[in-house]
Design an enzyme around this catalytic site. Structure first.
Site, PDB file in Angstrom:
ATOM      1  N   ASP A 163       0.827  -1.213   0.000  1.00 16.60           N
ATOM      2  CA  ASP A 163       0.000   0.000   0.000  1.00 16.60           C
ATOM      3  C   ASP A 163       0.862   1.265   0.000  1.00 16.60           C
ATOM      4  OD1 ASP A 163      -2.406   1.378   0.047  1.00 16.60           O
ATOM      5  OD2 ASP A 163      -3.226   0.261   1.733  1.00 16.60           O
ATOM      6  N   ASP A 218     -10.142   3.456  -3.226  1.00 14.30           N
ATOM      7  CA  ASP A 218     -10.847   2.271  -2.717  1.00 14.30           C
ATOM      8  C   ASP A 218     -12.271   2.129  -3.253  1.00 14.30           C
ATOM      9  OD1 ASP A 218      -8.565   2.007  -1.315  1.00 14.30           O
ATOM     10  OD2 ASP A 218      -9.493   1.996   0.666  1.00 14.30           O
TER      11      ASP A 218
HETATM   12  C1  GLA Z   1      -5.976   1.248   1.580  1.00 12.89           C
HETATM   13  C2  GLA Z   1      -6.153   0.253   0.441  1.00 12.89           C
HETATM   14  C3  GLA Z   1      -7.280  -0.690   0.778  1.00 12.89           C
HETATM   15  C4  GLA Z   1      -6.993  -1.408   2.084  1.00 12.89           C
HETATM   16  C5  GLA Z   1      -6.752  -0.393   3.196  1.00 12.89           C
HETATM   17  C6  GLA Z   1      -6.251  -1.047   4.464  1.00 12.89           C
HETATM   18  O1  GLA Z   1      -7.071   2.105   1.693  1.00 12.89           O
HETATM   19  O2  GLA Z   1      -6.412   0.918  -0.763  1.00 12.89           O
HETATM   20  O3  GLA Z   1      -7.477  -1.640  -0.253  1.00 12.89           O
HETATM   21  O4  GLA Z   1      -5.872  -2.235   1.913  1.00 12.89           O
HETATM   22  O5  GLA Z   1      -5.782   0.568   2.802  1.00 12.89           O
HETATM   23  O6  GLA Z   1      -6.017  -0.123   5.481  1.00 12.89           O
END
Ligand code: GLA
Length: 426
Positions: A163, A218
């Site tokens: 990430d 997301d």
């Molecule tokens: C980010 C990623 C998500 C998830 C969260 C976890 O937002 O894009 O897919 O992995 O972190 O905290």
């Protein structure tokens, strides 16, 4: 001990260089679809990930239950092979800097959990972050890249999602390249999934760095912008529209990732079907994000539709193309070339009303000039039509003698019709 100190020094030195490199520097920037990071990901990855449903609320019991359903409930057999723990599995680092799992949530330890998941025939994924901390506030990998990769390999990890939180000042290409090298240096085949939300055009450099890259922020379990989800998330339609122009970057070994599935997480059955279909057409990773223990028959049937999965996993690995729109953009026609001269055709109704459409196959001839050079010609080739959601054969694309017999199809709001066309042999 010396080995550990060397590793720490190596990681710190490598991390320092992250701040200086420019992603658009470098002489080998021409994108080549056939060049890839490693031998993994011939087709888009399939599996389950903990985040969309459980967020930080994971522990070894939940993960083992998911492993059991995947192995016993037909999911592994359908191709879902990776069981991925997302954020919040982490504990602290030991005195030498090696990351440990949370001892309360995972009292048996990560190695024991990984061994269990492997014993069920599945592969295991973990999550980390290129910055100081993960998005959930756990330890990031910055300055510990090689150590973390070695720890993952020692545990038997097969997949890493990486990430981009707390990454201010870091150079994305350098940071992801560093972890990709660290993973390779372990000698263990580890699928590398970049998650920097498309912020640094990862599709332009990701093919040599990773096996997939997130293209957006997301996903939310909402089909449209109904305003009832966090502002950092995107609805299905917005994510879909952001895939425009990216199909030429996807291919065997490296895939565009429009984020994990929200099937079974609260949308209508039609919306779940449309979401799954479009992700399959886009050669997106098929990473289930729902509670596999408690799910409806409809959800199960969507996730386990083997003919739809086959479109996603087709060996050609060519992402679908939005061929045209009709009725003021309400209907979208998506085409995906498949091995053996077949085509997948999806009619998607993104509007709020049910729609009707008179199909005249002669209007659909085209050549994929962007990726595959494959073409359809309904003048010279007759195709057999199979509807992949009803499972029914629906005749052929040959023009009926009587024009009145041409077929009008009904596409409900937020739903799809999905066909597989196969050439009729002479
Ligand atoms: C980010 C990623 C998500 C998830 C969260 C976890 O937002 O894009 O897919 O992995 O972190 O905290």
């Amino acid at each position: 001990m010396y080995r550990k100190l060397l590793l720490i020094a190596l990681s710190a030195f490598a991390a320092a260089s992250l701040y200086s490199q420019n992603p658009t520097d470098g002489k080998n920037n021409a994108y080549d679809r056939n060049v890839r990071y490693n031998e993994l990901g011939d087709t888009p990855q399939m599996g389950w990930n903990s985040w969309n449903k459980f967020a930080c609320d994971i522990d070894e019991d939940v993960i083992k239950m998911m492993a059991d359903v995947m192995a016993d409930g037909g999911f592994l057999e359908a191709g879902y092979e990776y069981l991925n723990l997302d954020d919040c599995w982490h504990g602290t680092r030991d005195e030498n800097g090696f990351i440990q799992c949370d001892p309360v949530k995972f009292p048996s330890g990560m190695k024991a959990l990984v061994d269990y998941i492997h014993s069920r025939g599945l592969k295991v994924g973990l999550y980390s972050d290129a910055g100081w901390h993960t998005c959930g506030g756990r330890e990031g990998s910055l300055g510990h890249e090689f150590q973390d990769a070695i720890q993952y390999a020692n545990w038997g990890i097969d997949y890493l999602k990486y990430d981009w939180c707390e990454s201010d000042g870091l150079n994305a290409k350098a940071a992801y390249t560093l972890m990709s090298r660290a993973l390779k240096a372990t000698g263990r085949p580890i699928f590398f999934s970049m998650c920097e939300w498309g912020s640094n055009k990862p599709w332009e450099w990701g093919n040599v760095v990773a096996n997939s890259w997130r293209t957006t922020g997301d996903i939310a379990a909402h089909f449209t912008r109904d305003g009832k989800y966090p502002s950092y998330s995107l609805c299905i339609l917005d994510i879909l529209d952001k895939q425009e122009g990216l199909r030429k970057y996807a291919g065997p070994g490296h895939w565009n990732d429009p984020d994990m599935l929200e099937v079974g997480n609260g949308m209508s059955v039609a919306e779940d079907r449309a979401h799954f279909t479009l992700w399959a057409m886009l050669c997106a990773p098929l990473l289930m994000g729902n509670d596999l223990v408690h799910m409806s028959q409809e959800t199960r049937a969507i996730l386990l539709n083997k003919e739809v999965i086959a479109l996603n996993q087709d060996p050609l690995g060519v992402q679908a193309l939005k061929y045209k729109t009709e009725q003021n953009g309400a209907l979208e026609f998506w085409f995906k070339p498949l091995e053996g001269g077949d085509w997948a055709v999806c009619i998607f109704n993104r509007s709020e009303q049910d729609r009707e459409y008179l199909i005249d196959w002669r209007n659909f001839c085209f050549t994929d000039t962007e990726v595959s050079n494959l073409s359809t010609s309904f003048d010279t080739v007759v195709y057999r039509i199979k509807n992949l959601w009803t499972g029914k054969e629906e005749g052929t694309t040959a023009l009926p003698k009587n024009y009145n017999k041409m077929k009008t199809v009904k596409v409900p709001s937020h739903d799809v019709i999905l066909y597989r066309l196969s050439p009729v042999s002479e």
